[in-house]
Design a protein around this motif. Structure first.
Motif, PDB file in Angstrom:
ATOM      1  N   UNK A  86      99.034 -83.887  43.969  1.00 40.21           N
ATOM      2  CA  UNK A  86      98.299 -82.658  43.635  1.00 40.21           C
ATOM      3  C   UNK A  86      99.254 -81.542  43.208  1.00 40.21           C
ATOM      4  N   UNK A  87     100.417 -81.461  43.838  1.00 43.76           N
ATOM      5  CA  UNK A  87     101.434 -80.470  43.465  1.00 43.76           C
ATOM      6  C   UNK A  87     101.872 -80.693  42.016  1.00 43.76           C
ATOM      7  N   UNK A  88     102.205 -81.943  41.684  1.00 39.19           N
ATOM      8  CA  UNK A  88     102.703 -82.221  40.335  1.00 39.19           C
ATOM      9  C   UNK A  88     101.602 -82.068  39.279  1.00 39.19           C
ATOM     10  N   UNK A  89     100.368 -82.467  39.599  1.00 42.03           N
ATOM     11  CA  UNK A  89      99.267 -82.300  38.649  1.00 42.03           C
ATOM     12  C   UNK A  89      99.027 -80.801  38.397  1.00 42.03           C
ATOM     13  N   UNK A  90      99.032 -80.005  39.454  1.00 44.27           N
ATOM     14  CA  UNK A  90      98.797 -78.563  39.295  1.00 44.27           C
ATOM     15  C   UNK A  90      99.900 -77.903  38.462  1.00 44.27           C
ATOM     16  N   UNK A  91     101.143 -78.268  38.715  1.00 39.72           N
ATOM     17  CA  UNK A  91     102.230 -77.674  37.925  1.00 39.72           C
ATOM     18  C   UNK A  91     102.168 -78.140  36.471  1.00 39.72           C
ATOM     19  N   UNK A  92     101.859 -79.408  36.274  1.00 36.45           N
ATOM     20  CA  UNK A  92     101.723 -79.912  34.904  1.00 36.45           C
ATOM     21  C   UNK A  92     100.576 -79.186  34.195  1.00 36.45           C
ATOM     22  N   UNK A  93      99.462 -79.038  34.885  1.00 36.87           N
ATOM     23  CA  UNK A  93      98.309 -78.334  34.322  1.00 36.87           C
ATOM     24  C   UNK A  93      98.691 -76.902  33.964  1.00 36.87           C
ATOM     25  N   UNK A  94      99.385 -76.234  34.859  1.00 40.34           N
ATOM     26  CA  UNK A  94      99.811 -74.839  34.641  1.00 40.34           C
ATOM     27  C   UNK A  94     100.713 -74.742  33.413  1.00 40.34           C
ATOM     28  N   UNK A  95     101.657 -75.664  33.287  1.00 42.26           N
ATOM     29  CA  UNK A  95     102.581 -75.623  32.150  1.00 42.26           C
ATOM     30  C   UNK A  95     101.904 -76.031  30.848  1.00 42.26           C
ATOM     31  N   UNK A  96     101.011 -76.988  30.917  1.00 39.66           N
ATOM     32  CA  UNK A  96     100.311 -77.458  29.720  1.00 39.66           C
ATOM     33  C   UNK A  96      99.370 -76.392  29.178  1.00 39.66           C
ATOM     34  N   UNK A  97      98.621 -75.777  30.064  1.00 39.65           N
ATOM     35  CA  UNK A  97      97.638 -74.770  29.651  1.00 39.65           C
ATOM     36  C   UNK A  97      98.280 -73.406  29.392  1.00 39.65           C
ATOM     37  N   UNK A  98      99.464 -73.202  29.940  1.00 40.45           N
ATOM     38  CA  UNK A  98     100.179 -71.937  29.810  1.00 40.45           C
ATOM     39  C   UNK A  98      99.327 -70.747  30.217  1.00 40.45           C
TER      40      UNK A  98
ATOM     41  N   UNK B 143      98.229 -78.438  47.101  1.00 35.57           N
ATOM     42  CA  UNK B 143      97.704 -77.314  46.324  1.00 35.57           C
ATOM     43  C   UNK B 143      98.007 -75.976  46.982  1.00 35.57           C
ATOM     44  N   UNK B 144      98.009 -75.937  48.294  1.00 33.45           N
ATOM     45  CA  UNK B 144      98.388 -74.708  49.001  1.00 33.45           C
ATOM     46  C   UNK B 144      99.858 -74.373  48.712  1.00 33.45           C
ATOM     47  N   UNK B 145     100.701 -75.385  48.750  1.00 29.74           N
ATOM     48  CA  UNK B 145     102.128 -75.180  48.444  1.00 29.74           C
ATOM     49  C   UNK B 145     102.293 -74.713  47.001  1.00 29.74           C
ATOM     50  N   UNK B 146     101.558 -75.331  46.086  1.00 33.14           N
ATOM     51  CA  UNK B 146     101.625 -74.934  44.673  1.00 33.14           C
ATOM     52  C   UNK B 146     101.219 -73.475  44.511  1.00 33.14           C
ATOM     53  N   UNK B 147     100.104 -73.104  45.113  1.00 32.89           N
ATOM     54  CA  UNK B 147      99.626 -71.732  45.006  1.00 32.89           C
ATOM     55  C   UNK B 147     100.637 -70.752  45.584  1.00 32.89           C
ATOM     56  N   UNK B 148     101.167 -71.075  46.754  1.00 32.69           N
ATOM     57  CA  UNK B 148     102.151 -70.194  47.394  1.00 32.69           C
ATOM     58  C   UNK B 148     103.410 -70.065  46.541  1.00 32.69           C
ATOM     59  N   UNK B 149     103.862 -71.184  45.982  1.00 35.85           N
ATOM     60  CA  UNK B 149     105.062 -71.155  45.144  1.00 35.85           C
ATOM     61  C   UNK B 149     104.835 -70.325  43.888  1.00 35.85           C
ATOM     62  N   UNK B 150     103.698 -70.508  43.240  1.00 36.28           N
ATOM     63  CA  UNK B 150     103.405 -69.729  42.038  1.00 36.28           C
ATOM     64  C   UNK B 150     103.270 -68.238  42.346  1.00 36.28           C
ATOM     65  N   UNK B 151     102.681 -67.915  43.496  1.00 38.92           N
ATOM     66  CA  UNK B 151     102.574 -66.508  43.902  1.00 38.92           C
ATOM     67  C   UNK B 151     103.954 -65.929  44.204  1.00 38.92           C
ATOM     68  N   UNK B 152     104.776 -66.713  44.920  1.00 35.38           N
ATOM     69  CA  UNK B 152     106.116 -66.261  45.282  1.00 35.38           C
ATOM     70  C   UNK B 152     106.964 -66.007  44.038  1.00 35.38           C
ATOM     71  N   UNK B 153     106.851 -66.905  43.070  1.00 33.36           N
ATOM     72  CA  UNK B 153     107.615 -66.768  41.835  1.00 33.36           C
ATOM     73  C   UNK B 153     106.958 -65.809  40.850  1.00 33.36           C
ATOM     74  N   UNK B 154     105.793 -65.281  41.246  1.00 37.38           N
ATOM     75  CA  UNK B 154     105.007 -64.353  40.408  1.00 37.38           C
ATOM     76  C   UNK B 154     104.651 -64.964  39.064  1.00 37.38           C
ATOM     77  N   UNK B 155     104.365 -66.280  39.099  1.00 39.01           N
ATOM     78  CA  UNK B 155     103.951 -66.990  37.890  1.00 39.01           C
ATOM     79  C   UNK B 155     102.442 -66.991  37.790  1.00 39.01           C
ATOM     80  N   UNK B 156     101.776 -67.021  38.920  1.00 39.84           N
ATOM     81  CA  UNK B 156     100.311 -67.045  38.952  1.00 39.84           C
ATOM     82  C   UNK B 156      99.854 -65.773  39.632  1.00 39.84           C
ATOM     83  N   UNK B 157      99.026 -64.994  38.986  1.00 41.58           N
ATOM     84  CA  UNK B 157      98.598 -63.730  39.583  1.00 41.58           C
ATOM     85  C   UNK B 157      97.161 -63.792  39.984  1.00 41.58           C
TER      86      UNK B 157
END
Length: 117
Positions: free
Chosen positions: A40-52, A103-117
């Motif tokens: 789920x972590x890798x799918x979410x990151x791939x989705x995030x990068x693919x969809x930009x 998915x929780x880890x993905x969300x936290x990481x994206x928030x921490x890196x300020x990639x997902x707002x």
């Protein structure tokens, strides 16, 4: 992502009876949890990068649903295609928890890196 998505069915459908056993209670469930958290972590990151674009709650829900469905299909295949693996509701529970944690880890990481707002 493709490596993880390919490794899960391969490892789920092979005969593992000859492999060394870990002396950890419920190690199998821990493997399921780690595998599906990674998926789920890798799918979410791939989705995030693919969809930009940012991943919405709806996107996270879709990824969660698809990874759980993937796990259920694998369990059904174990029961129907092999004589040495069985369908297990506890495996599905471990997969579900792993997908949620990933998915929780993905969300936290994206928030921490300020990639997902």
């Amino acid at each position: 992502m493709i490596l993880i998505a390919s490794a899960i069915p391969a490892l789920s459908l092979i005969n593992i009876s000859d492999l060394p056993k870990l002396k950890v209670k419920s190690a199998d469930k821990l493997y399921h949890l780690i595998a599906y958290a990674s998926l789920s972590f890798s799918v979410a990151l791939h989705y995030r990068n693919y969809r930009e674009k940012n991943i919405s709650l709806k996107d996270f829900s879709g990824i969660f649903f698809l990874t759980i469905l993937f796990g259920i299909v694998i369990e059904v295949l174990q029961e129907s295609l092999t004589t040495y693996r069985t369908f297990d509701y506890y495996d599905i529970a471990a997969n579900t928890l792993g997908s949620f944690i990933g998915l929780v880890i993905t969300s936290a990481l994206l928030q921490f890196l300020k990639i997902n707002k």
